[in-house]
Design a protein around this motif. Sequence first.
Motif, PDB file in Angstrom:
ATOM      1  N   THR A   1      27.535  72.240  23.489  1.00 50.17           N
ATOM      2  CA  THR A   1      28.147  72.842  22.304  1.00 50.17           C
ATOM      3  C   THR A   1      28.511  74.298  22.552  1.00 50.17           C
ATOM      4  O   THR A   1      29.577  74.770  22.161  1.00 50.17           O
ATOM      5  CB  THR A   1      27.179  72.740  21.102  1.00 50.17           C
ATOM      6  N   VAL A   2      27.598  75.033  23.196  1.00 45.77           N
ATOM      7  CA  VAL A   2      27.857  76.445  23.481  1.00 45.77           C
ATOM      8  C   VAL A   2      29.011  76.589  24.470  1.00 45.77           C
ATOM      9  O   VAL A   2      29.901  77.446  24.304  1.00 45.77           O
ATOM     10  CB  VAL A   2      26.593  77.130  24.032  1.00 45.77           C
TER      11      VAL A   2
ATOM     12  N   LEU B   1      29.565  84.743  17.328  1.00 46.93           N
ATOM     13  CA  LEU B   1      28.251  84.100  17.427  1.00 46.93           C
ATOM     14  C   LEU B   1      27.975  83.191  16.233  1.00 46.93           C
ATOM     15  O   LEU B   1      27.394  82.118  16.382  1.00 46.93           O
ATOM     16  CB  LEU B   1      27.153  85.166  17.541  1.00 46.93           C
TER      17      LEU B   1
ATOM     18  N   ILE C   1      23.267  83.226  24.516  1.00 47.93           N
ATOM     19  CA  ILE C   1      23.502  82.383  23.335  1.00 47.93           C
ATOM     20  C   ILE C   1      22.724  81.077  23.444  1.00 47.93           C
ATOM     21  O   ILE C   1      22.134  80.601  22.474  1.00 47.93           O
ATOM     22  CB  ILE C   1      25.006  82.096  23.163  1.00 47.93           C
TER      23      ILE C   1
ATOM     24  N   ARG D   1      28.241  75.522  14.535  1.00 47.34           N
ATOM     25  CA  ARG D   1      28.453  74.268  15.252  1.00 47.34           C
ATOM     26  C   ARG D   1      27.116  73.627  15.637  1.00 47.34           C
ATOM     27  O   ARG D   1      27.052  72.424  15.902  1.00 47.34           O
ATOM     28  CB  ARG D   1      29.294  74.510  16.504  1.00 47.34           C
ATOM     29  N   ASN D   2      26.042  74.433  15.657  1.00 47.14           N
ATOM     30  CA  ASN D   2      24.714  73.905  15.981  1.00 47.14           C
ATOM     31  C   ASN D   2      23.851  73.674  14.747  1.00 47.14           C
ATOM     32  O   ASN D   2      22.655  73.407  14.865  1.00 47.14           O
ATOM     33  CB  ASN D   2      23.993  74.865  16.937  1.00 47.14           C
TER      34      ASN D   2
ATOM     35  N   VAL E   1      26.924  83.814  27.817  1.00 48.98           N
ATOM     36  CA  VAL E   1      26.659  82.423  27.467  1.00 48.98           C
ATOM     37  C   VAL E   1      25.172  82.089  27.583  1.00 48.98           C
ATOM     38  O   VAL E   1      24.619  81.357  26.761  1.00 48.98           O
ATOM     39  CB  VAL E   1      27.509  81.463  28.343  1.00 48.98           C
TER      40      VAL E   1
ATOM     41  N   TYR F   1      36.408  80.832  22.729  1.00 46.46           N
ATOM     42  CA  TYR F   1      36.245  82.233  22.344  1.00 46.46           C
ATOM     43  C   TYR F   1      35.976  83.180  23.516  1.00 46.46           C
ATOM     44  O   TYR F   1      35.735  84.366  23.316  1.00 46.46           O
ATOM     45  CB  TYR F   1      35.079  82.375  21.346  1.00 46.46           C
TER      46      TYR F   1
ATOM     47  N   GLN G   1      30.034  81.416  14.563  1.00 44.08           N
ATOM     48  CA  GLN G   1      30.731  80.128  14.708  1.00 44.08           C
ATOM     49  C   GLN G   1      29.950  79.191  15.617  1.00 44.08           C
ATOM     50  O   GLN G   1      29.855  77.989  15.366  1.00 44.08           O
ATOM     51  CB  GLN G   1      32.143  80.352  15.273  1.00 44.08           C
ATOM     52  N   VAL G   2      29.370  79.754  16.670  1.00 36.65           N
ATOM     53  CA  VAL G   2      28.564  78.929  17.576  1.00 36.65           C
ATOM     54  C   VAL G   2      27.336  78.389  16.841  1.00 36.65           C
ATOM     55  O   VAL G   2      26.987  77.211  16.970  1.00 36.65           O
ATOM     56  CB  VAL G   2      28.136  79.743  18.812  1.00 36.65           C
TER      57      VAL G   2
ATOM     58  N   ALA H   1      32.262  76.157  22.808  1.00 36.47           N
ATOM     59  CA  ALA H   1      32.639  77.344  22.045  1.00 36.47           C
ATOM     60  C   ALA H   1      33.218  78.412  22.967  1.00 36.47           C
ATOM     61  O   ALA H   1      34.176  79.117  22.612  1.00 36.47           O
ATOM     62  CB  ALA H   1      31.429  77.887  21.293  1.00 36.47           C
ATOM     63  N   PHE H   2      32.649  78.528  24.148  1.00 36.62           N
ATOM     64  CA  PHE H   2      33.123  79.547  25.079  1.00 36.62           C
ATOM     65  C   PHE H   2      34.538  79.237  25.589  1.00 36.62           C
ATOM     66  O   PHE H   2      35.305  80.146  25.892  1.00 36.62           O
ATOM     67  CB  PHE H   2      32.153  79.694  26.253  1.00 36.62           C
TER      68      PHE H   2
END
Length: 812
Positions: A617-618, A639, A672, A645-646, A669, A625, A641-642, A621-622
């Motif tokens: 998931t992370v 952050l 996060i 998503r979790n 990354v 973004y 938004q990440v 996102a990367f």
Amino acid sequence: MITRIPGCHCSSMRDDPPTRFQRFSSDENLREITVENVQLTEYVNDEIIEFQQQDFHDLQRNLLEKKDQFEDDQFSEELFELSKEKILKRPKDIINNPVLFIKNKKYFLPRQGRLNDCWFIVALINLQYYPNLFQFIVQPNEQSFDNNYAGIFHFRFWQAGTWVDVVIDDRLPTENGKLVYASSGYENEFWPALIEKAYAKLLYRSYEKLSEGNFRISMQDLSGGIGEEYLTESSSEKLFEIIQDAKIRPTLIACGTSFKVTPEMSEFGLMQRHQYAITDVKLVKKKNVDDESKLIRIRNPHGKKIKVSHFGKIPDSFEKEIIKSKLKIEVDGEIWILYEDFIKLFEFVEICNLTPNRIINNIYAKKEGKKLSLSAIEGKWMGGINSREASVDVISKIYPKYSIVLTKPDYEDEKCNILIGLSIERRQDLEEVKKTQIYFKIIYKSIDGDEIIDAQKSFDSDDTEFDPVGGFGQAAKRLYLKLGTYYIIPYTTDTFKGATFYLQILSEHKNILKVHDRDIDINQIMSKLHTLTPADDNENLDDQLFLNMASKVDGKIDFKSLYFILRNDKFSFNKNCYILHELVDEVFLELETILETKKFVSKKKLSIARIAKVTLTVEEAFERYEEAGSPGSMSVLFLTQVLERNGYLKNEEVIETVHEEMGMELIHVNDIILIVVALKSRFGLPCEEFNANLCQDFIAMVRGYDDFQGNYLNFNEPTIHDLRIDTKQFEKITQFITESKKQFDNYATESYFSVQFKQLKNTLDAIDYKLRYSMIANIFQKYGNELDIFYDQFIQSVVDTTLILGTKKKTE
């Protein structure tokens, strides 16, 4: 390895003239002694790592065969803070003809070295009065520097109800050829130095941590006795008689000075925060006065010769012949002191009462010479509470209870002399024992005869509540109680999980300590599955999922199909899985620590699947973004938004926390992933955690009940893989999950969606699993986190308990 010790037949008491308690021989009915090889542990990365148990005889035999000398990798050189001047040497390299123990010497001469471990050396001094106990602990007849020497020795210590054997090598810290720490007044004797090393290994695997401790703890570790503490200021009127009585009973005894240096202490040359052995107590007539004066002899564990050994007014108050004949100084470091000065100079007196067993032999009461009996029991705590919460109503619901019933008085005043002791078993993941606060509460129930109240009933205002008794690592109290029923509740205010405690009672009454808990109604628990009915609103949806996975041959599913159904987004139980969690203030404090140290202590073990999902998931996102020109980093602004998503609500405070701690606009990354994994370890997301093993257990549970009318069978591994269920059995599982989750949510915290250990009993009760405290404590120890339990852990524990109790019912 467990060794059983037969009854001892030599004298277990002092070298003084025989007294009443010395004359009795060993009683074969006394408690048998067993010795176990100690299990040492290390706490690393939130896990307890167990070292391999060391057996002295096996190690010694292998060393002799190889003609080698022992080097202990469990207490290695790296733990000794060595230097060019401070090096390890074996006794044979320090002096010619070293011995472990010099026999036929009247006095023991252990001496304190550079460590502030007077509290331990004073306990060693007390061992001289109990030859059997010394022989049992040090074993001088079985190990030496001559016969079968291989550089290995072992010593025994008492640990919360169990004697353990600790193995060491004989390499000792030295400077300029002299021992740095404990030594003996006899130059070639080494038992004090070696037993100090064994104790350092047992407690902390460190010498330095032995500095500053509690004499009651070391006394108990060398005897298994029950310690009492008397403050001189509040006990001065009766304290001399208490000490006098203790010196004629089987006890270890010492006294300690205050933290503050007073003019009187300086005058007498006493040290602050220092403990001394009490070696004698006497009543002696003064010059030209018929009244007797009270005097106490103390011994400094440093063992150095003292210029003035009769303090204060003693030289002027007594004839020289009286001083010479009655106030003898037997070893270096001893001092005679008037009691009136003693109570000014010393802050406390500690007495360890030895208990009857096959080492010590029988113990007798002061009056009428009646045998004393020891009642003892081991228990486990789930966790600690805040001291402000420690009311009877609270602790009686979350801690184990024990009862004692007194029906016959000891004395004419219709009372019983009861000594209660509580101690905690050491573990490397806990606070040091000397810093761990433990307590017990006593309640007298106003009932007639030997009636016992129902274990599920609460105490009320008519009951007599005693003040709590507490201490660091150990708590004890001597009470004179009227006849009746009393309840003891051990508890702790330190927050650690699964600590084992040991409760002892020394009295004239045999086997009076009983567990006070409810009986388990296995039939009620077993009938739960039979009474479950599916909910109408979920029936069609879940049934369709079942039909999609069912075999066309028999219309059934196995555990793999059940696993996919329970993890399906359309499964009725998963409808709340994707509600975003709101982050609370407590989380931000944890995030600050994580970002500062780049480490976190997980509250639960995460599955590989969950960690992989977080990482994926992370990384997704990367891809969206990632900051141009800064590979692997993105703006802190993204952050939230990440996190969304979790499964976590947007919160600007997260950005502020990260920005303040990292001091930059970009976040990597890896950082996060660290943050999200930390959060995942704090929150329960049930739809992600129905693993394959749990699905197997679900099927075994319902099949076991249906196939054997509630009498469960222990399915072996191949059988479990082959078990299949029909739609009715599937409905039982889904309803079992739904009902248990509903009750779980009633007691779960809003912050973390978990049940605190304090509410685990209530949660189990709510689903009709009315278990005993010991079972609940074991459940929390096995399945819970540090302070709480998530739903997936909870449901696994419930299913496993059902299978265990079902198997038990089948065998009855």
